[in-house]
Write a protein that holds these residues in place. Structure first.
Motif, PDB file in Angstrom:
ATOM      1  N   GLN A 128      73.908   5.934  25.971  1.00  0.00           N
ATOM      2  CA  GLN A 128      74.036   6.521  27.297  1.00  0.00           C
ATOM      3  C   GLN A 128      72.810   6.270  28.177  1.00  0.00           C
ATOM      4  OE1 GLN A 128      74.941  10.615  26.473  1.00  0.00           O
ATOM      5  NE2 GLN A 128      76.852  10.112  25.469  1.00  0.00           N
ATOM      6  N   LEU A 129      71.755   5.700  27.603  1.00  0.00           N
ATOM      7  CA  LEU A 129      70.542   5.434  28.384  1.00  0.00           C
ATOM      8  C   LEU A 129      70.689   4.120  29.141  1.00  0.00           C
ATOM      9  CD1 LEU A 129      67.788   6.366  25.749  1.00  0.00           C
ATOM     10  CD2 LEU A 129      68.592   7.737  27.683  1.00  0.00           C
ATOM     11  N   PRO A 130      70.430   4.131  30.445  1.00  0.00           N
ATOM     12  CA  PRO A 130      70.598   2.895  31.229  1.00  0.00           C
ATOM     13  C   PRO A 130      69.598   1.806  30.856  1.00  0.00           C
ATOM     14  CG  PRO A 130      69.682   4.658  32.582  1.00  0.00           C
ATOM     15  CD  PRO A 130      70.023   5.259  31.252  1.00  0.00           C
ATOM     16  N   ARG A 131      68.444   2.158  30.285  1.00  0.00           N
ATOM     17  CA  ARG A 131      67.437   1.143  29.963  1.00  0.00           C
ATOM     18  C   ARG A 131      67.728   0.412  28.659  1.00  0.00           C
ATOM     19  NH1 ARG A 131      63.738   3.658  26.222  1.00  0.00           N
ATOM     20  NH2 ARG A 131      64.107   5.878  26.205  1.00  0.00           N
ATOM     21  N   ILE A 132      68.743   0.846  27.905  1.00  0.00           N
ATOM     22  CA  ILE A 132      69.117   0.214  26.644  1.00  0.00           C
ATOM     23  C   ILE A 132      70.292  -0.713  26.909  1.00  0.00           C
ATOM     24  CG2 ILE A 132      69.935   0.577  24.286  1.00  0.00           C
ATOM     25  CD1 ILE A 132      67.245   1.759  24.521  1.00  0.00           C
ATOM     26  N   GLY A 133      70.072  -2.010  26.724  1.00  0.00           N
ATOM     27  CA  GLY A 133      71.136  -2.986  26.922  1.00  0.00           C
ATOM     28  C   GLY A 133      72.037  -3.087  25.699  1.00  0.00           C
ATOM     29  N   LYS A 134      73.170  -3.757  25.873  1.00  0.00           N
ATOM     30  CA  LYS A 134      74.128  -3.897  24.774  1.00  0.00           C
ATOM     31  C   LYS A 134      73.537  -4.642  23.585  1.00  0.00           C
ATOM     32  CE  LYS A 134      78.241  -3.718  27.651  1.00  0.00           C
ATOM     33  NZ  LYS A 134      79.406  -4.458  28.150  1.00  0.00           N
ATOM     34  N   GLY A 135      72.773  -5.690  23.855  1.00  0.00           N
ATOM     35  CA  GLY A 135      72.158  -6.451  22.771  1.00  0.00           C
ATOM     36  C   GLY A 135      71.166  -5.610  21.993  1.00  0.00           C
ATOM     37  N   GLN A 136      70.358  -4.856  22.706  1.00  0.00           N
ATOM     38  CA  GLN A 136      69.379  -3.995  22.040  1.00  0.00           C
ATOM     39  C   GLN A 136      70.086  -2.906  21.246  1.00  0.00           C
ATOM     40  OE1 GLN A 136      66.524  -2.144  24.645  1.00  0.00           O
ATOM     41  NE2 GLN A 136      65.125  -1.712  22.974  1.00  0.00           N
ATOM     42  N   LEU A 137      71.155  -2.351  21.799  1.00  0.00           N
ATOM     43  CA  LEU A 137      71.908  -1.318  21.091  1.00  0.00           C
ATOM     44  C   LEU A 137      72.527  -1.883  19.813  1.00  0.00           C
ATOM     45  CD1 LEU A 137      72.663   1.643  21.222  1.00  0.00           C
ATOM     46  CD2 LEU A 137      74.692   1.005  22.516  1.00  0.00           C
ATOM     47  N   ARG A 138      73.024  -3.120  19.869  1.00  0.00           N
ATOM     48  CA  ARG A 138      73.576  -3.760  18.656  1.00  0.00           C
ATOM     49  C   ARG A 138      72.506  -3.919  17.587  1.00  0.00           C
ATOM     50  NH1 ARG A 138      76.469  -6.956  22.290  1.00  0.00           N
ATOM     51  NH2 ARG A 138      74.887  -8.558  22.197  1.00  0.00           N
ATOM     52  N   ARG A 139      71.299  -4.331  17.999  1.00  0.00           N
ATOM     53  CA  ARG A 139      70.210  -4.493  17.025  1.00  0.00           C
ATOM     54  C   ARG A 139      69.782  -3.150  16.446  1.00  0.00           C
ATOM     55  NH1 ARG A 139      69.211  -8.346  20.786  1.00  0.00           N
ATOM     56  NH2 ARG A 139      67.723  -7.106  21.975  1.00  0.00           N
ATOM     57  N   LEU A 140      69.766  -2.119  17.284  1.00  0.00           N
ATOM     58  CA  LEU A 140      69.429  -0.787  16.789  1.00  0.00           C
ATOM     59  C   LEU A 140      70.498  -0.293  15.812  1.00  0.00           C
ATOM     60  CD1 LEU A 140      68.110   0.813  20.084  1.00  0.00           C
ATOM     61  CD2 LEU A 140      66.777   0.344  18.025  1.00  0.00           C
ATOM     62  N   ALA A 141      71.767  -0.509  16.143  1.00  0.00           N
ATOM     63  CA  ALA A 141      72.852  -0.086  15.251  1.00  0.00           C
ATOM     64  C   ALA A 141      72.771  -0.837  13.920  1.00  0.00           C
ATOM     65  CB  ALA A 141      74.204  -0.313  15.919  1.00  0.00           C
ATOM     66  N   ALA A 142      72.373  -2.110  13.961  1.00  0.00           N
ATOM     67  CA  ALA A 142      72.233  -2.881  12.717  1.00  0.00           C
ATOM     68  C   ALA A 142      71.106  -2.330  11.848  1.00  0.00           C
ATOM     69  CB  ALA A 142      71.989  -4.355  13.041  1.00  0.00           C
ATOM     70  N   ALA A 143      70.126  -1.687  12.461  1.00  0.00           N
ATOM     71  CA  ALA A 143      69.023  -1.097  11.699  1.00  0.00           C
ATOM     72  C   ALA A 143      69.450   0.178  10.978  1.00  0.00           C
ATOM     73  CB  ALA A 143      67.842  -0.801  12.625  1.00  0.00           C
ATOM     74  N   ASP A 144      70.585   0.743  11.362  1.00  0.00           N
ATOM     75  CA  ASP A 144      71.097   1.964  10.727  1.00  0.00           C
ATOM     76  C   ASP A 144      71.746   1.584   9.397  1.00  0.00           C
ATOM     77  OD1 ASP A 144      72.096   4.495  10.160  1.00  0.00           O
ATOM     78  OD2 ASP A 144      73.767   4.333  11.572  1.00  0.00           O
ATOM     79  N   LYS A 145      70.935   1.361   8.391  1.00  0.00           N
ATOM     80  CA  LYS A 145      71.397   0.833   7.109  1.00  0.00           C
ATOM     81  C   LYS A 145      72.314   1.786   6.351  1.00  0.00           C
ATOM     82  CE  LYS A 145      69.417  -3.090   7.457  1.00  0.00           C
ATOM     83  NZ  LYS A 145      70.211  -4.239   7.822  1.00  0.00           N
ATOM     84  N   ASP A 146      72.141   3.093   6.515  1.00  0.00           N
ATOM     85  CA  ASP A 146      73.015   4.023   5.792  1.00  0.00           C
ATOM     86  C   ASP A 146      74.265   4.380   6.595  1.00  0.00           C
ATOM     87  OD1 ASP A 146      71.933   5.744   7.674  1.00  0.00           O
ATOM     88  OD2 ASP A 146      70.933   7.032   6.210  1.00  0.00           O
TER      89      ASP A 146
END
Length: 165
Positions: free
Chosen positions: A101-119
């Motif tokens: 929901q944060l405007p400063r987080i782009g889709k690509g960055q959000l995908r990389r962050l979600a990939a870091a959620d290993k569990d």
């Protein structure tokens, strides 16, 4: 990787080098009507040029001693700052649903962050972020001198994004 994880127990991880994908802005295309002459389209910088400038700015910000390289210690400091900028909750987690929901987080960055959620629990722990960022550092640090040069960052990003050299 174990060696680096041990060295960062007092330090931590950031997402500053996480770069969003660059796309052209469709609103800048030329428009004309029967009564007005066509406007020239705004010139766009090539993606590689934009990426180069963005990486230079990111690396410069992380290069605290201004020697042209981001050392492992500087990277760790950048990781900590990036983690805090994500706004972890009182339990020490960053919820992916809030980040989207944060405007400063782009889709690509959000995908990389979600990939870091290993569990896969929908939230990031500091450890997950550190591991993801250190994997980036180790992959980009081809000469394994515990320093990232701008050239190493550029080469890694080109490879990661499959851009021409």
């Amino acid at each position: 990787m174990q060696k680096n994880l041990q060295r960062i127990s007092a330090s931590a991880c950031s997402l500053v080098l996480a770069l969003a994908a660059h796309t052209a802005n469709a609103a800048d295309t030329a428009v004309s009507s029967p009564t007005t002459p066509p406007r020239p389209a705004k010139a766009h910088k090539p993606v590689a040029s934009t990426l180069t400038h963005r990486l230079q700015a990111i690396c410069s910000a992380a290069d605290l001693n201004h020697d042209g390289n981001v050392s492992l210690d500087e990277f760790h400091q950048d990781i900590v700052q990036g983690w805090h900028s994500l706004g972890p909750d009182a339990e020490g987690y960053v919820h992916l649903a809030h980040l989207s929901q944060l405007p400063r987080i782009g889709k690509g960055q959000l995908r990389r962050l979600a990939a870091a959620d290993k569990d896969g629990d929908g939230r990031l722990s500091f450890t997950e972020v550190v591991q993801a960022r250190m994997a980036y550092f180790e992959a980009a640090d081809v000469d394994q001198n515990d320093m990232l040069s701008l050239q190493e960052c550029m080469a890694y990003e080109r490879q990661r994004r499959r851009l021409p050299q």
